[in-house]
Design an enzyme around this catalytic site. Sequence first.
Site, mmCIF file in Angstrom:
data_model
loop_
_atom_site.group_PDB
_atom_site.id
_atom_site.type_symbol
_atom_site.label_atom_id
_atom_site.label_comp_id
_atom_site.label_asym_id
_atom_site.label_seq_id
_atom_site.Cartn_x
_atom_site.Cartn_y
_atom_site.Cartn_z
ATOM 1 C CG PHE A 17 35.999 22.263 -11.738
ATOM 2 C CD1 PHE A 17 36.857 21.292 -11.246
ATOM 3 C CD2 PHE A 17 36.507 23.207 -12.599
ATOM 4 C CE1 PHE A 17 38.193 21.260 -11.601
ATOM 5 C CE2 PHE A 17 37.853 23.201 -12.954
ATOM 6 C CZ PHE A 17 38.694 22.224 -12.455
ATOM 7 C CG HIS A 111 33.592 25.770 -12.553
ATOM 8 N ND1 HIS A 111 32.574 24.911 -12.237
ATOM 9 C CD2 HIS A 111 33.908 26.402 -11.407
ATOM 10 C CE1 HIS A 111 32.294 25.017 -10.943
ATOM 11 N NE2 HIS A 111 33.111 25.918 -10.425
ATOM 12 C CG LEU A 112 36.242 31.387 -11.247
ATOM 13 C CD1 LEU A 112 37.068 31.250 -9.985
ATOM 14 C CD2 LEU A 112 35.792 32.815 -11.388
ATOM 15 C CG HIS A 113 40.127 25.961 -12.157
ATOM 16 N ND1 HIS A 113 39.358 26.085 -13.306
ATOM 17 C CD2 HIS A 113 41.310 25.460 -12.557
ATOM 18 C CE1 HIS A 113 40.050 25.660 -14.338
ATOM 19 N NE2 HIS A 113 41.247 25.280 -13.911
ATOM 20 C CB CYS A 114 42.691 29.914 -7.597
ATOM 21 S SG CYS A 114 44.298 30.620 -7.159
#
Length: 154
Positions: A17, A111-114
Amino acid sequence: MPYILAPKDPEEGSNPFTRIPQSGDDAKEYILLRGEHNYIVMNRYPYNAGHLLVLPYREVPRLEELTTAERHELMDLIVEAQNILTRALRPDGFNTGFNFGDAAGAGIPCHLHCHVVPRWNGDTNFMPVIGNTRVLPDSMDAMWQRLHACVEAQ
């Protein structure tokens, strides 16, 4: 199949990412839209055709670690991801959400992700259960072209 059969990236163990937006080739990386703090990219391991991810450029594991500007733009891009999918694919609904931490199923917990997944009435079938596989009706490249055309058309 081309993606599955392609040689593996030597940097596979690093955080993709942070690497994806640095490539400079949005089509190759399937980036649909870049914001100031976040971007929209196609998921390389989609649950459904058109499965998108919205995430910050900065490696952040939790929402509370985002700045106010990053959080606001993240939400705006989640809405825009749904708008792009609506224009391109006309889904009947969406699954939209985050997985925080390994226990919640986050594939890249640092690593946040929607996830923004378009859904259609009757789109579930036996393949994921019986065959442990998913059937996608279009290639990643063809889907990127279709979705990207809807980004430019806005």
